[in-house]
Design an enzyme around this catalytic site. Structure first.
Site, PDB file in Angstrom:
ATOM      1  N   TYR A 159     -21.899 -30.401  -7.069  1.00 23.69           N
ATOM      2  CA  TYR A 159     -22.000 -30.951  -5.713  1.00 23.69           C
ATOM      3  C   TYR A 159     -22.155 -32.472  -5.687  1.00 23.69           C
ATOM      4  CZ  TYR A 159     -22.909 -26.036  -4.801  1.00 23.69           C
ATOM      5  OH  TYR A 159     -22.813 -24.671  -4.743  1.00 23.69           O
ATOM      6  N   HIS A 210     -21.542 -33.344   1.561  1.00 27.29           N
ATOM      7  CA  HIS A 210     -22.875 -32.838   1.890  1.00 27.29           C
ATOM      8  C   HIS A 210     -23.975 -33.598   1.138  1.00 27.29           C
ATOM      9  CE1 HIS A 210     -24.312 -29.860   4.564  1.00 27.29           C
ATOM     10  NE2 HIS A 210     -24.475 -28.847   3.754  1.00 27.29           N
ATOM     11  N   PHE A 222     -31.563 -26.740  -2.691  1.00 29.22           N
ATOM     12  CA  PHE A 222     -30.292 -26.586  -1.992  1.00 29.22           C
ATOM     13  C   PHE A 222     -30.539 -26.917  -0.520  1.00 29.22           C
ATOM     14  CE2 PHE A 222     -29.250 -24.431  -5.872  1.00 29.22           C
ATOM     15  CZ  PHE A 222     -27.965 -24.872  -6.125  1.00 29.22           C
ATOM     16  N   ASN A 252     -29.992 -25.790   2.511  1.00 30.76           N
ATOM     17  CA  ASN A 252     -30.518 -24.927   3.567  1.00 30.76           C
ATOM     18  C   ASN A 252     -32.015 -24.687   3.482  1.00 30.76           C
ATOM     19  OD1 ASN A 252     -27.843 -24.823   4.252  1.00 30.76           O
ATOM     20  ND2 ASN A 252     -27.577 -22.676   3.759  1.00 30.76           N
ATOM     21  N   ASN A 273     -28.082 -27.194   8.693  1.00 23.55           N
ATOM     22  CA  ASN A 273     -29.096 -26.286   8.161  1.00 23.55           C
ATOM     23  C   ASN A 273     -30.204 -26.979   7.376  1.00 23.55           C
ATOM     24  OD1 ASN A 273     -28.061 -23.946   9.326  1.00 23.55           O
ATOM     25  ND2 ASN A 273     -26.589 -23.690   7.670  1.00 23.55           N
TER      26      ASN A 273
END
Length: 186
Positions: A14, A19, A64, A66, A112
């Site tokens: 990632y 994000h 992460f 969320n 989120n």
């Protein structure tokens, strides 16, 4: 003491995705001041240092996206950091790539990571910096879009917004957040 939180997802997979622009701002601040995220606790990696006579924690939750609030809240509690001294940095689809917007409070807007932060802090009244990543221009699911890297055409705008966001963070350590908003929300 102030706390600057960059939201993102941990791991190489990632690293350079849309994000993870919150993580990228923390990385920019670390590089500028030659610091490392040398502490691991509260489901996060962080550094505690001084910038311009202000003690500051730079945090990258490792939960992460969320579940970001699960890292932020325990760190705040442990170091007795007031909610008004927290700034959360994250990606925003509704802003064009390269734009930044600072706000003193607000809802989650479908994000989120911010939803989790609101849930764990028990309030919507914390400072935030949104960094525009734009919306997909092709029929691609939003999840796939935010978990993809920036296009070559977006690179220059992204680099500029990360540097500008780091500038705004440093400015906040010496000025009121209202002054930061007046300076950087243009």
């Amino acid at each position: 003491m102030k706390c600057i939180v960059g939201l993102g997802n941990p791991g190489r997979k990632y690293k350079d995705t849309r994000h993870n622009v919150g993580f990228m701002v923390i990385d920019e601040l670390l590089q500028r001041h030659q610091w490392e995220l040398n502490k691991k606790k509260f489901s996060g990696k962080y550094a505690m240092e001084h910038i311009s006579m202000e003690k500051v924690i730079l945090l990258k939750p490792q939960t992460f996206m969320n579940l970001s609030g699960e890292s932020i809240r325990p760190l705040m509690d442990y170091y007795n950091i007031a909610v008004e001294d927290v700034l959360v940095i994250y990606d925003d689809l509704d802003l064009p790539t390269g734009k930044i917007r600072l706000r003193q409070k607000g809802g989650h807007g479908g994000h989120n990571g911010i939803r989790s932060t609101i849930d764990h802090l028990g309030t919507k009244e914390f400072k935030r910096m949104r960094i525009g990543v734009g919306r997909p221009t092709t029929p691609i699911p939003v999840v796939d879009y935010v978990l993809a890297s920036f296009s070559k055409e977006q690179q220059e705008d992204v680099i500029m917004s990360i540097k500008q966001s780091a500038d705004a963070c440093e400015y906040w350590l010496q000025n009121s957040f209202l002054e930061v908003m007046n300076e950087y929300n243009n």
